[in-house]
Design a protein around this motif. Structure first.
Motif, PDB file in Angstrom:
ATOM      1  N   ARG A 201       0.740  -1.254   0.051  1.00 16.74           N
ATOM      2  CA  ARG A 201      -0.106  -0.159  -0.062  1.00 16.74           C
ATOM      3  C   ARG A 201       0.653   1.174   0.110  1.00 16.74           C
ATOM      4  O   ARG A 201       0.588   2.168  -0.686  1.00 16.74           O
ATOM      5  N   GLU A 202       1.953   1.241   0.752  1.00 13.71           N
ATOM      6  CA  GLU A 202       2.772   2.510   0.654  1.00 13.71           C
ATOM      7  C   GLU A 202       3.494   2.570  -0.373  1.00 13.71           C
ATOM      8  O   GLU A 202       3.498   3.916  -1.035  1.00 13.71           O
ATOM      9  N   ASN A 203       4.107   1.492  -1.285  1.00 11.70           N
ATOM     10  CA  ASN A 203       4.822   1.791  -2.283  1.00 11.70           C
ATOM     11  C   ASN A 203       3.637   2.077  -3.584  1.00 11.70           C
ATOM     12  O   ASN A 203       4.066   2.787  -4.281  1.00 11.70           O
ATOM     13  N   TYR A 204       2.295   1.358  -3.719  1.00 10.16           N
ATOM     14  CA  TYR A 204       1.283   1.922  -4.539  1.00 10.16           C
ATOM     15  C   TYR A 204       1.177   3.607  -4.472  1.00 10.16           C
ATOM     16  O   TYR A 204       1.164   4.052  -5.527  1.00 10.16           O
ATOM     17  N   ARG A 205       1.084   3.998  -3.277  1.00  6.76           N
ATOM     18  CA  ARG A 205       0.758   5.557  -3.100  1.00  6.76           C
ATOM     19  C   ARG A 205       2.061   6.399  -3.788  1.00  6.76           C
ATOM     20  O   ARG A 205       1.774   7.115  -4.283  1.00  6.76           O
ATOM     21  N   LYS A 206       3.188   5.763  -3.513  1.00  4.26           N
ATOM     22  CA  LYS A 206       4.325   6.412  -3.999  1.00  4.26           C
ATOM     23  C   LYS A 206       4.280   6.406  -5.440  1.00  4.26           C
ATOM     24  O   LYS A 206       4.564   7.551  -6.297  1.00  4.26           O
ATOM     25  N   ILE A 207       3.854   5.292  -6.324  1.00  4.97           N
ATOM     26  CA  ILE A 207       3.689   5.024  -7.622  1.00  4.97           C
ATOM     27  C   ILE A 207       2.882   5.917  -8.254  1.00  4.97           C
ATOM     28  O   ILE A 207       3.052   6.620  -8.993  1.00  4.97           O
ATOM     29  N   ARG A 208       1.479   6.213  -7.369  1.00  2.27           N
ATOM     30  CA  ARG A 208       0.568   7.048  -7.951  1.00  2.27           C
ATOM     31  C   ARG A 208       1.003   8.517  -7.858  1.00  2.27           C
ATOM     32  O   ARG A 208       0.673   9.189  -8.729  1.00  2.27           O
ATOM     33  N   GLY A 209       1.801   8.945  -6.782  1.00  2.00           N
ATOM     34  CA  GLY A 209       2.086  10.039  -6.957  1.00  2.00           C
ATOM     35  C   GLY A 209       3.273  10.431  -7.827  1.00  2.00           C
ATOM     36  O   GLY A 209       3.193  11.450  -8.501  1.00  2.00           O
ATOM     37  N   CYS A 210       4.203   9.560  -8.186  1.00  2.00           N
ATOM     38  CA  CYS A 210       5.005   9.808  -9.306  1.00  2.00           C
ATOM     39  C   CYS A 210       4.606   9.809 -10.609  1.00  2.00           C
ATOM     40  O   CYS A 210       4.774  10.676 -11.286  1.00  2.00           O
ATOM     41  N   ASN A 211       3.636   8.777 -10.850  1.00  2.00           N
ATOM     42  CA  ASN A 211       2.601   9.070 -12.063  1.00  2.00           C
ATOM     43  C   ASN A 211       1.930  10.440 -12.211  1.00  2.00           C
ATOM     44  O   ASN A 211       2.029  11.118 -13.381  1.00  2.00           O
ATOM     45  N   SER A 212       1.477  11.058 -11.011  1.00  4.29           N
ATOM     46  CA  SER A 212       1.033  12.309 -11.306  1.00  4.29           C
ATOM     47  C   SER A 212       1.801  13.476 -11.743  1.00  4.29           C
ATOM     48  O   SER A 212       1.503  14.190 -12.502  1.00  4.29           O
ATOM     49  N   GLU A 213       2.820  13.234 -10.866  1.00  6.00           N
ATOM     50  CA  GLU A 213       4.167  14.304 -11.309  1.00  6.00           C
ATOM     51  C   GLU A 213       4.713  14.123 -12.576  1.00  6.00           C
ATOM     52  O   GLU A 213       5.036  15.177 -13.241  1.00  6.00           O
ATOM     53  N   MET A 214       4.799  12.961 -13.084  1.00  6.62           N
ATOM     54  CA  MET A 214       5.025  12.702 -14.438  1.00  6.62           C
ATOM     55  C   MET A 214       4.124  13.277 -15.347  1.00  6.62           C
ATOM     56  O   MET A 214       4.580  14.045 -16.442  1.00  6.62           O
ATOM     57  N   SER A 215       2.775  13.158 -15.313  1.00  7.21           N
ATOM     58  CA  SER A 215       1.869  13.720 -16.164  1.00  7.21           C
ATOM     59  C   SER A 215       1.951  15.178 -16.025  1.00  7.21           C
ATOM     60  O   SER A 215       1.699  15.759 -17.363  1.00  7.21           O
ATOM     61  N   LEU A 216       1.865  15.687 -15.061  1.00  8.49           N
ATOM     62  CA  LEU A 216       2.039  17.270 -14.934  1.00  8.49           C
ATOM     63  C   LEU A 216       3.486  17.766 -15.530  1.00  8.49           C
ATOM     64  O   LEU A 216       3.298  18.548 -16.218  1.00  8.49           O
ATOM     65  N   THR A 217       4.449  17.157 -15.475  1.00  9.89           N
ATOM     66  CA  THR A 217       5.640  17.711 -16.182  1.00  9.89           C
ATOM     67  C   THR A 217       5.704  17.635 -17.632  1.00  9.89           C
ATOM     68  O   THR A 217       5.801  18.481 -18.468  1.00  9.89           O
ATOM     69  N   TYR A 252       8.655   1.763  -9.306  1.00 10.81           N
ATOM     70  CA  TYR A 252       8.272   0.683  -9.989  1.00 10.81           C
ATOM     71  C   TYR A 252       9.325  -0.510  -9.573  1.00 10.81           C
ATOM     72  O   TYR A 252       8.887  -1.722  -9.481  1.00 10.81           O
ATOM     73  N   ILE A 253      10.603  -0.170  -9.567  1.00  7.22           N
ATOM     74  CA  ILE A 253      11.498  -1.155  -9.135  1.00  7.22           C
ATOM     75  C   ILE A 253      11.397  -1.997  -7.988  1.00  7.22           C
ATOM     76  O   ILE A 253      11.471  -3.075  -7.505  1.00  7.22           O
ATOM     77  N   ASN A 254      11.264  -0.726  -7.034  1.00  3.36           N
ATOM     78  CA  ASN A 254      10.727  -1.413  -5.638  1.00  3.36           C
ATOM     79  C   ASN A 254       9.469  -2.206  -5.562  1.00  3.36           C
ATOM     80  O   ASN A 254       9.686  -2.996  -4.863  1.00  3.36           O
ATOM     81  N   GLN A 255       8.404  -1.878  -6.346  1.00  3.60           N
ATOM     82  CA  GLN A 255       7.427  -2.753  -6.469  1.00  3.60           C
ATOM     83  C   GLN A 255       7.620  -3.898  -6.932  1.00  3.60           C
ATOM     84  O   GLN A 255       7.250  -5.315  -6.535  1.00  3.60           O
ATOM     85  N   VAL A 256       8.585  -3.966  -8.002  1.00  2.00           N
ATOM     86  CA  VAL A 256       9.121  -5.256  -8.363  1.00  2.00           C
ATOM     87  C   VAL A 256       9.773  -6.114  -7.569  1.00  2.00           C
ATOM     88  O   VAL A 256       9.381  -7.590  -7.257  1.00  2.00           O
ATOM     89  N   LYS A 257      10.682  -5.560  -6.775  1.00  2.83           N
ATOM     90  CA  LYS A 257      11.468  -6.158  -5.788  1.00  2.83           C
ATOM     91  C   LYS A 257      10.559  -6.795  -4.705  1.00  2.83           C
ATOM     92  O   LYS A 257      10.604  -7.831  -4.101  1.00  2.83           O
ATOM     93  N   LEU A 258       9.620  -6.021  -4.131  1.00  7.45           N
ATOM     94  CA  LEU A 258       8.550  -6.405  -3.123  1.00  7.45           C
ATOM     95  C   LEU A 258       7.861  -7.705  -3.667  1.00  7.45           C
ATOM     96  O   LEU A 258       7.572  -8.745  -2.886  1.00  7.45           O
ATOM     97  N   SER A 259       7.152  -7.411  -4.871  1.00  7.74           N
ATOM     98  CA  SER A 259       6.497  -8.788  -5.648  1.00  7.74           C
ATOM     99  C   SER A 259       7.502  -9.841  -6.000  1.00  7.74           C
ATOM    100  O   SER A 259       6.785 -10.959  -5.602  1.00  7.74           O
TER     101      SER A 259
END
Length: 611
Positions: A201-217, A252-259
């Motif tokens: 849950r913590e990692n997915y929250r980070k992924i979503r935030g990074c996706n939003s930041e990327m879209s804005l940029t 995403y790499i952190n998520q892959v490691k966790l998975s």
């Protein structure tokens, strides 16, 4: 549970289809669970030569009618049943998958429609609290994620629970000892799941935030591409993009490691379960408690238990991302507009007579309007001038409730505008914003935005009044010329004239020009304003401008400073007053004459005239 309750509001109208999907799924599962029992009969009664028993629901096949034990006839009879169940299961799964996709698309469409409606409903101040990347993620990625939660994840969990119940029953009917291994390993599953779910849950929250930041940029750089190039700042923007991209990659790499860790732990538990189950089954066979075929059947059921416990764990693991998206959607859809519509709002029935009494407004803890009192009977032409930040635009925007007054009132025909429906209120205003926006479409479609089915001659007429017809004719495609996104491809003055034509075609009782002629030269502006005044004599016209010459012909001119009206009157009255308006007007006229004289001198020099 909050996310589930929220989703059920949109899910409940699809309950019949959802029930059909679940019933199909259960039927397919039952067919699948019957196959190991037929496999057991192949081993015990076709390959081997055991005596008939009644410990299988397919034991009726051993009556001799379908073939003797250890015969080819029995083999083909069992094969027919096996293939029939297999094919029937495939057909059921096909219909289930097709229906699930249809249901998913419907739910996704409903959710996207709801988020888009909310974006359109919210006032500008509330929307400004979200960046564009966040809004795009909510309207697109979050709706897809939330759809998956109900159309895929919930179905998987129900399927797995059903499989567990059925396999536990079937195993216990073979021999209760076969349940020892699953029961012993269950606590390890639960502990591992709880641990991994929190991290996910913590990692997915980070992924979503990074996706939003990327879209804005990306979105900002697409819109500001000309500005970036003009400042030769490509390297800086590339650096910003790389930083956003690296953050997203690391998440995403952190998520892959966790998975991967998750998969290793649960695969290990599954292997222990399989080996343990085979050992117990072998002992039971050797002791004579069950036939050899049941060893294959029981090991198959044990693996199904482990597979579906793992599937539940995997599903709950993935659901953390969808729950994050669900919470974001709940928070966004729960936002209340700062300009809500009254419950019993009414329509504006007559031509609007506008009155502002003791108008006061605070935005971002700063007073932007103070003690505003204006009477604008229908048909009056009012000019609103003042320096940058004087409150002109905010005052005009408050008329259509883009912002609501903090104190005082704005009334139309003696009724507070907050008592009118927003649609009725805004239909009475043709608004030309100072920040011109044109859609990526034809010039014709942009002008006819308020009336898409209007006749072409009316589009041309509006363009003529807006002094846009001549430059439009100069394009190869004329009115069918495609304008780039946000009006790219035409000049600032041309964009302003197209937007004014769009407002004129709407033909609302009140025309608002919010510094919308700033990019025009003085002569073109004079022609445009005169044409509007001559051809729309009955309209109320409100003109906001920095260039004071734009408002000289207005019935009343209001000069604002720091959110207050400091001078008001006709042009002649203000010039006689010799106050702030008169001083600024003289300065601007002197500057304009200097420019004209300079241009004349330059022309004389080019033509060989004496200086």
């Amino acid at each position: 549970m909050e996310v589930i309750k929220f989703g059920l509001k949109y899910w409940k109208k699809n309950i019949p289809m959802a029930m059909f999907i679940q019933i199909c799924s259960f039927i397919a599962i039952i067919c699948d669970l019957m196959l190991p029992l037929i496999s057991e009969m192949f081993i015990d009664y076709v390959i081997l030569d055991h005596s008939p028993t009644n410990d299988n629901i397919f034991s009726f096949m051993l009556s001799g009618k379908y073939g003797e034990i250890h015969s080819m006839k029995l083999f083909f009879s069992l094969a027919v049943i096996f293939m029939t169940l297999l094919l029937f299961r495939l057909v059921i799964v096909y219909f289930k998958n097709v229906t699930t996709q249809k249901l998913g698309v419907k739910l996704e469409t409903d959710l996207r429609r709801e988020t888009y409606r909310k974006i359109m409903e919210l006032d500008s101040e509330t929307l400004s609290e979200y960046n564009t990347g966040e809004l795009l993620t909510t309207a697109n990625a979050d709706t897809v994620m939330f759809k998956e939660l109900f159309c895929t994840m919930m179905v998987r969990i129900l399927d797995s629970v059903f499989v567990l119940i059925m396999t536990i029953y079937l195993l216990s009917s073979i021999h209760v000892s076969l349940l020892i291994v699953p029961v012993l390993l269950l606590p390890f599953f639960v502990i591992a799941l709880i641990n991994f779910r929190k991290k996910a849950r913590e990692n997915y929250r980070k992924i979503r935030g990074c996706n939003s930041e990327m879209s804005l940029t990306v979105q900002e750089n697409i819109e500001a591409v000309r500005l970036v190039r003009s400042f030769v700042n490509e390297d800086i923007e590339n650096c910003k993009f790389r930083e956003s991209n690296e953050k997203l990659k690391e998440a995403y790499i952190n998520q892959v490691k966790l998975s991967s860790k998750f998969e290793v732990v649960f695969s290990s538990i599954k292997q222990f379960a399989y080996i343990g189950s085979i050992a117990i089954s072998a002992i039971l066979v050797m002791k004579g408690y069950m036939l050899v075929g049941f060893l294959v059947t029981s090991s198959s059921y044990i693996m199904k238990i482990m597979d579906h416990i793992t599937q539940i764990n995997n599903t709950l693991f993935i659901m953390q991302q969808q729950i994050i998206s669900g919470h974001k959607m709940i928070d966004f859809l729960a936002c209340e507009s700062k300009t809500p519509e009254a419950e019993n709002a009414i329509e504006i029935e007559n031509k609007p007579n506008i009155s502002i009494k003791n108008g006061y407004m605070v935005l971002d803890r700063k007073s932007v309007l103070k003690d505003i009192n204006i009477e604008i009977p229908y048909g009056k032409k009012v000019g609103i001038v003042g320096g940058t930040g004087s409150g002109k635009s905010v005052l005009l925007e408050s008329l259509v409730r883009i912002h609501d007054l903090t104190g005082g009132s704005i009334m139309i025909n003696g009724i507070d505008i907050r008592d009118y429906t927003l649609n009725s209120l805004r239909e009475n205003f043709s608004y030309v914003f100072q920040d011109v926006f044109l859609f990526s479409n034809t010039i014709d479609s942009n002008i006819a935005y308020a009336e898409p089915d209007v006749e072409k001659r009316q589009v041309v007429l509006a363009a003529k009044h807006a002094q846009a017809h001549n430059f439009i004719k100069g394009f190869d495609m004329g009115y069918e010329t495609i304008i780039g996104e946000r009006g790219l491809g035409i000049s600032g003055g041309q964009k302003q004239r197209v937007s004014i034509a769009r407002a004129l075609l709407k033909d609302a009782p009140v025309l608002v020009l919010d510094d919308s002629t700033s990019a025009l030269d003085v002569n073109t502006e004079k022609k445009l304003l005169k044409d509007i005044k001559d051809n729309y004599p009955d309209k109320t016209i409100l003109i906001s401008a920095h260039r004071l010459s734009s408002v000289v012909d207005c019935d009343e001119i209001i000069y604002m400073q720091d959110g207050m009206i400091i001078e008001r009157g006709t042009f002649d009255e203000l010039m006689k007053m010799d106050g702030r308006f008169a001083n600024v007007y003289r300065i601007q006229e002197d500057e304009r004459k200097s420019v004209i004289n300079y241009d004349e001198l330059s022309d004389n020099k080019k033509n060989g005239g004496a200086l």
